[in-house]
Design an enzyme around this catalytic site. Structure first.
Site, PDB file in Angstrom:
ATOM      1  N   ASP A   1       0.804  -1.039   0.073  1.00  0.00           N
ATOM      2  CA  ASP A   1       0.085   0.108  -0.166  1.00  0.00           C
ATOM      3  C   ASP A   1       0.826   1.242   0.142  1.00  0.00           C
ATOM      4  O   ASP A   1       1.658   1.280   0.763  1.00  0.00           O
ATOM      5  CB  ASP A   1      -0.782  -0.144   1.130  1.00  0.00           C
ATOM      6  CG  ASP A   1      -1.896   1.266   1.157  1.00  0.00           C
ATOM      7  OD1 ASP A   1      -2.963   0.855   0.512  1.00  0.00           O
ATOM      8  OD2 ASP A   1      -1.706   2.151   1.656  1.00  0.00           O
TER       9      ASP A   1
ATOM     10  N   ASN B   1      -2.150  13.000  -3.589  1.00  0.00           N
ATOM     11  CA  ASN B   1      -3.149  13.165  -4.506  1.00  0.00           C
ATOM     12  C   ASN B   1      -3.971  14.478  -4.333  1.00  0.00           C
ATOM     13  O   ASN B   1      -4.000  15.410  -5.339  1.00  0.00           O
ATOM     14  CB  ASN B   1      -4.179  12.046  -4.861  1.00  0.00           C
ATOM     15  CG  ASN B   1      -3.807  10.746  -5.427  1.00  0.00           C
ATOM     16  OD1 ASN B   1      -2.975  11.177  -6.558  1.00  0.00           O
ATOM     17  ND2 ASN B   1      -4.554   9.960  -5.193  1.00  0.00           N
TER      18      ASN B   1
ATOM     19  N   ASP C   1      -1.700   9.241 -10.859  1.00  0.00           N
ATOM     20  CA  ASP C   1      -1.612   8.264 -11.884  1.00  0.00           C
ATOM     21  C   ASP C   1      -0.088   7.681 -12.451  1.00  0.00           C
ATOM     22  O   ASP C   1       0.231   6.639 -12.458  1.00  0.00           O
ATOM     23  CB  ASP C   1      -2.515   8.258 -12.894  1.00  0.00           C
ATOM     24  CG  ASP C   1      -3.929   8.500 -12.460  1.00  0.00           C
ATOM     25  OD1 ASP C   1      -4.251   7.817 -11.429  1.00  0.00           O
ATOM     26  OD2 ASP C   1      -4.828   8.787 -13.342  1.00  0.00           O
TER      27      ASP C   1
ATOM     28  N   GLU D   1      -4.291   2.346  -4.534  1.00  0.00           N
ATOM     29  CA  GLU D   1      -2.801   2.628  -4.555  1.00  0.00           C
ATOM     30  C   GLU D   1      -2.255   1.080  -4.039  1.00  0.00           C
ATOM     31  O   GLU D   1      -1.130   1.201  -3.366  1.00  0.00           O
ATOM     32  CB  GLU D   1      -2.343   3.465  -3.599  1.00  0.00           C
ATOM     33  CG  GLU D   1      -2.910   3.577  -2.231  1.00  0.00           C
ATOM     34  CD  GLU D   1      -4.264   4.195  -2.036  1.00  0.00           C
ATOM     35  OE1 GLU D   1      -4.545   4.652  -0.707  1.00  0.00           O
ATOM     36  OE2 GLU D   1      -5.107   4.337  -3.084  1.00  0.00           O
TER      37      GLU D   1
END
Length: 649
Positions: A516, A524, A533, A560
């Site tokens: 993770d 983000n 991305d 993620e």
């Protein structure tokens, strides 16, 4: 007594209709059932994905709340006042530490935060609608004591005096005693909205409840929720939530006779329900209803989905068109055979008349006599196989028309030849003929018998190489994550199941890594989703460079999260690979924003290993996931092994 010629012609066409109609009807029913079964599997997969997504997001939110807000210490404070005042004693401190977690839950999945005390009493419900009557919100909650006494908590639907909600409950323990619990509460409208985000091609989702599952006082709480009857079945009710834009059961769906009939048979046995219905505009819709249970495992109703049935309807039309062509072909060939017997023409006349039909089809056609020799072949068949007509006519059919995947010599059997004795029709959509140059031609083949003095068979085939390549490409696309190019969740589930079976059979070890990206939401929020991305793609590249064995499989688990399957790898080897991945991601030097705990992007890795009969896919995922959360609790950017089933905070 010889029948009149016109009566013979009628008999040929009736026989052709029977030969074509019966198999097509059986195929139609089989494919329709298979399509609805696939829709049912997709609905159940969407429910499982929603369940897993909620578990992942709520566990993270709960972990942050417990680490940041000192909630365990607040609920553990001694209280010596009146028995009914314990909730008010803890209320203000809980409100102070829980708002951020509540906002996080609302933003990520539409859930609200609820904190309860050690005896199940409601302390704070951060959803104002439920907080208005929080005394009623905990009334008649079946099994709450059992849930609070279990360190692992529970997740699922719950019906109480307020109504229906989907809850993720995590008990909070102080040493050896429970001091309360946190739970994420998802209302029916929010749950169907989340299902629509996850469920792929489904148009709408609905929740329907069994009347015998409702508490006697349900529907009167502060949630603004009530239950209305449906015309589908007298024992099914629809939960309605005031002020929400969730999908409501449309009138045309309630009036569907096909769905009503299926429910009458399946509801008493709590079985899935599927049907094709027409909406208010006459369009076909696939409706699937999967049984759902409450948090204690008791059946409470159905989750239903509406999906566009255009693919199966298009397939029906194509089947009808193909059936019409085959009917015309078989009937025309029989008619031509009658004409040949009547006029006593030779083989050349037969070839001329059949040419008028077969050459216009664009499909390969051949006719064999009673001895298995080729009497006729059309130009399309000659071109597809690479032979000249003179090289085929008169030759033994078993030297030409055989499956190239079998014996490369001259097999004795001719495909579909047994129809001369059975009188049926041979069909194969997975056949390969060997061409003159030795290559294989994938075809769809139909063989039908010829009756009378000129007994034999007629075969029709067409090239399906383009379709085979298209199907192969579609299968590859379905199993790949479009953003990173890695395997997706479907490939992970399929591969993990396959490797688990292999490990149990061989007695070898199987390891699973779950990764993770640390503080990816912060990344983000600061740099934007396009940068996020690109970071996921860079991490995917690092993973491919770090995992060097050809048997290992890297997949994007979702968001993620990534997963790595390590066949034949024990716990030590798994930790080595996990540590190499962790260091490689850190060494990539992807910058984090200033407010993050680390200057560069890092990952937390959970490892899980099982051997032989102990290998279970769900257990491996749960243990690896628990390792991830343990790594995050211990400071992130580390590798931890999952040694417990589930998650305990």
């Amino acid at each position: 007594m010889r029948l009149p010629f016109w009566l013979q012609v009628v008999g040929v066409w009736v026989l052709a209709a029977a030969l074509v109609a019966l198999p097509l009807w059986l195929l139609h029913d089989r494919e329709t059932d298979a399509y609805l079964e696939r829709e049912r599997v997709e609905l159940q997969a969407a429910l499982r994905s929603t369940d897993a997504l909620l578990r992942t997001m709520t566990n993270q939110a709960f972990a942050d709340l417990l680490e940041r807000g000192q909630l365990r210490e607040i609920l553990s404070r001694p209280y010596d006042g009146p028995l009914g005042g314990v909730a008010d004693f803890h209320r203000d401190p809980v409100l102070a530490v829980g708002h951020q977690t509540h906002r996080s839950l609302r933003n990520c999945c539409g859930a609200s935060l609820h904190v309860v005390g050690a005896n199940g009493e409601s302390i704070v419900h951060f959803d104002a609608r439920l907080e208005q009557d929080r005394a009623d919100s905990v009334a008649a909650r079946p099994g709450i004591e059992r849930i609070l006494g279990n360190r692992m908590g529970a997740q699922g639907f719950e019906l109480d005096a307020v109504g229906l909600a989907y809850r993720r409950v995590l008990p909070i323990w102080d040493g050896d005693r429970p001091v309360g619990a946190v739970e994420a509460v998802l209302q029916p409208g929010d749950l169907t909205t989340l299902l629509r985000r996850i469920g792929g091609d489904a148009l709408l989702y609905h929740l329907l409840l069994r009347a015998d599952a409702l508490p006697e006082v349900a529907g009167g709480g502060g949630s603004g929720q009530w239950f209305q009857s449906t015309d589908l079945h007298p024992d099914l009710l629809e939960p309605v939530q005031a002020g929400r834009f969730a999908s409501r059961m449309p009138h045309w769906l309630e009036q569907s006779s096909a769905l009503r009939s299926a429910l009458r048979e399946s509801l008493p046995r709590n079985e899935p329900v599927t049907a094709l219905v027409r909406d208010a505009y006459g369009r076909h819709v696939a409706v699937v209803m999967a049984p759902v249970s409450d948090i204690s495992g008791n059946p409470i109703g159905y989750a239903a989905s509406e999906s566009n049935a255009a693919p199966i309807i298009a397939w029906r039309q194509q089947l009808a068109f193909s059936g019409g062509l085959v009917f015309l072909l078989v009937g025309a060939l029989g008619h031509v055979a009658l004409l040949m017997v009547r006029s006593r023409r030779g083989a050349s006349a037969l070839r001329e008349q059949i040419n008028a039909i077969t050459e216009s089809m664009g499909e390969g056609v051949y006719v064999l006599d009673a001895h298995g020799r080729v009497r006729y072949v059309n130009q399309a068949a000659s071109d597809l196989l690479g032979y000249h007509e003179n090289e085929i006519v008169g030759a033994r059919a078993n030297a030409l028309f055989h499956d190239s995947r079998g014996d490369q010599g001259r097999p004795a059997d001719i495909p579909g030849w047994d129809v001369t004795s059975t009188g049926g029709t041979y069909r194969s959509d997975n056949h390969q003929l060997q061409c003159r140059d030795g290559s294989s031609l994938p075809i769809s083949l139909t063989v039908a018998p010829l009756k009378g003095r000129e007994a034999g068979v007629v075969g029709v085939f067409h090239d399906i190489a383009d379709r085979a390549r298209e199907l192969s490409s579609l299968k590859e696309q379905v199993a790949r994550d479009p953003l990173t190019g890695l395997g997706n969740r479907r490939m992970l589930d399929t591969s993990l199941q396959r490797e688990s079976i292999r490990a149990r059979r061989s007695g070898e070890a199987l390891s699973l890594l779950m990764l993770d990206v640390d503080q990816f939401k912060v990344f983000n929020d600061t740099f934007g989703h396009p940068a996020g991305d690109e970071t996921l793609r860079r991490i995917a590249t690092v993973l491919e460079q770090s995992v060097i064995r050809s048997d290992d499989l890297i997949c994007r688990y979702g968001g993620e999260e990534f997963a790595v399957i390590l066949p034949h790898a024990g716990a030590e080897a798994a930790v080595i690979v996990a540590e190499r991945i962790r260091m490689s991601v850190e060494a990539a030097g992807i910058p984090q924003p200033p407010e993050a705990n680390s200057p560069v992007v890092t990952v937390s890795v959970g490892c899980a290993t099982a051997v032989g009969d102990a290998v279970e896919p769900a257990l491996l995922i749960a243990r690896a996931d628990a390792g991830v959360y343990r790594a995050k609790r211990l400071g992130r950017n580390r590798v931890e092994g999952g040694t417990e089933r589930g998650v305990s905070l």
